[in-house]
Design an enzyme around this catalytic site. Structure first.
Site, PDB file in Angstrom:
ATOM      1  N   GLU A  59      36.410  12.317  17.908  1.00 17.43           N
ATOM      2  CA  GLU A  59      35.964  11.847  16.621  1.00 17.43           C
ATOM      3  C   GLU A  59      34.394  11.389  16.700  1.00 17.43           C
ATOM      4  O   GLU A  59      33.881  11.432  17.736  1.00 17.43           O
ATOM      5  CB  GLU A  59      36.960  10.749  16.075  1.00 17.43           C
ATOM      6  CG  GLU A  59      38.141  11.145  15.702  1.00 17.43           C
ATOM      7  CD  GLU A  59      39.253  10.223  15.159  1.00 17.43           C
ATOM      8  OE1 GLU A  59      39.076   8.999  15.539  1.00 17.43           O
ATOM      9  OE2 GLU A  59      40.206  10.497  14.866  1.00 17.43           O
ATOM     10  N   GLU A 119      43.199  21.251  17.831  1.00  5.56           N
ATOM     11  CA  GLU A 119      43.431  22.800  17.894  1.00  5.56           C
ATOM     12  C   GLU A 119      41.912  23.770  18.107  1.00  5.56           C
ATOM     13  O   GLU A 119      41.795  24.368  18.670  1.00  5.56           O
ATOM     14  CB  GLU A 119      44.115  23.213  16.616  1.00  5.56           C
ATOM     15  CG  GLU A 119      45.757  22.782  16.448  1.00  5.56           C
ATOM     16  CD  GLU A 119      45.654  21.136  15.792  1.00  5.56           C
ATOM     17  OE1 GLU A 119      44.639  20.335  16.045  1.00  5.56           O
ATOM     18  OE2 GLU A 119      46.570  20.917  14.942  1.00  5.56           O
ATOM     19  N   CYS A 152      42.165  24.132  10.654  1.00  2.00           N
ATOM     20  CA  CYS A 152      42.433  24.580  11.787  1.00  2.00           C
ATOM     21  C   CYS A 152      43.445  25.726  11.635  1.00  2.00           C
ATOM     22  O   CYS A 152      43.150  26.706  12.406  1.00  2.00           O
ATOM     23  CB  CYS A 152      43.318  23.585  12.795  1.00  2.00           C
ATOM     24  SG  CYS A 152      42.296  22.235  13.507  1.00  2.00           S
TER      25      CYS A 152
HETATM   26  N1  THU Z   1      43.888  15.954  13.850  1.00  2.77           N
HETATM   27  C1  THU Z   1      43.750  16.932  14.962  1.00  2.77           C
HETATM   28  O1  THU Z   1      43.360  16.877  15.668  1.00  2.77           O
HETATM   29  N2  THU Z   1      44.686  17.930  14.787  1.00  2.77           N
HETATM   30  C2  THU Z   1      45.758  17.889  13.785  1.00  2.77           C
HETATM   31  O2  THU Z   1      46.758  18.866  13.803  1.00  2.77           O
HETATM   32  C3  THU Z   1      45.938  16.945  12.795  1.00  2.77           C
HETATM   33  C4  THU Z   1      44.708  15.929  12.796  1.00  2.77           C
HETATM   34  C5  THU Z   1      43.180  14.651  14.012  1.00  2.77           C
HETATM   35  C6  THU Z   1      41.866  14.666  13.124  1.00  2.77           C
HETATM   36  C7  THU Z   1      41.388  13.400  13.361  1.00  2.77           C
HETATM   37  O3  THU Z   1      40.754  13.051  14.455  1.00  2.77           O
HETATM   38  C8  THU Z   1      42.742  12.551  13.624  1.00  2.77           C
HETATM   39  O4  THU Z   1      43.719  13.435  13.914  1.00  2.77           O
HETATM   40  C9  THU Z   1      43.399  12.147  12.112  1.00  2.77           C
HETATM   41  O5  THU Z   1      43.456  12.854  11.251  1.00  2.77           O
END
Ligand code: THU
Length: 137
Positions: free
Chosen positions: A44, A55, A94
């Protein structure tokens, strides 16, 4: 490689997540056609939009190394520092990245939970009526 092993790799990748804003940690393990596994985690950012999902981290690592053919991806996610009691499905962005490089009917998306439960989808199931490279050919 069996699905359980790939999910275990996703749990390991989840340990690398950088999630000071959402506190939602996700791990992914991407299996290439030659049997290589790439881990990915969400990363993030204080400006929010530059954040990257687990992903896509896995895909971009593999793509940079020259891989263009993929078998499956395992995804696990849940509250940071805790187990993953529920399935965490890939976001729309993704899914579209997968669409660029993966077969709609052969590429498998395996969701895992800490209790060992797994659920498997094809890319077509998660991204029906999609737009991909052949549409522009
Ligand atoms: N996120 C992912 O990395 N993959 C997913 O399949 C769903 C969401 C992350 C994005 C963000 O950093 C956090 O999860 C909350 O949305």
């Amino acid at each position: 490689m069996d699905d359980k092993t790939l999910v275990a790799a996703a749990f390991e990748a989840r340990e690398h997540a950088y999630t000071p804003y959402s506190h939602w940690a996700v791990g992914a393990a991407l299996l290439t056609s030659d049997g290589t596994v790439y881990g990915g985690c969400n990363i993030e950012n204080a400006a929010y939009t530059p954040s990257n999902c687990a992903e896509r981290t896995a895909f971009f690592r593999a793509l940079y190394d020259g891989h263009r053919s993929f078998e499956a991806i395992a995804v696990v996610g849940g509250p940071e520092g805790q187990e993953a009691p529920d399935f965490c499905a890939p976001c729309g962005v993704c899914r579209q990245v997968m669409r660029e490089f993966c077969s709609l009917d052969d590429f498998r998306i395996i969701l895992g939970r800490s209790d060992g439960q797994m659920r498997t989808y094809t890319l077509r199931e998660l991204l029906p009526e999609s737009f991909g490279p052949e549409n522009l050919a």
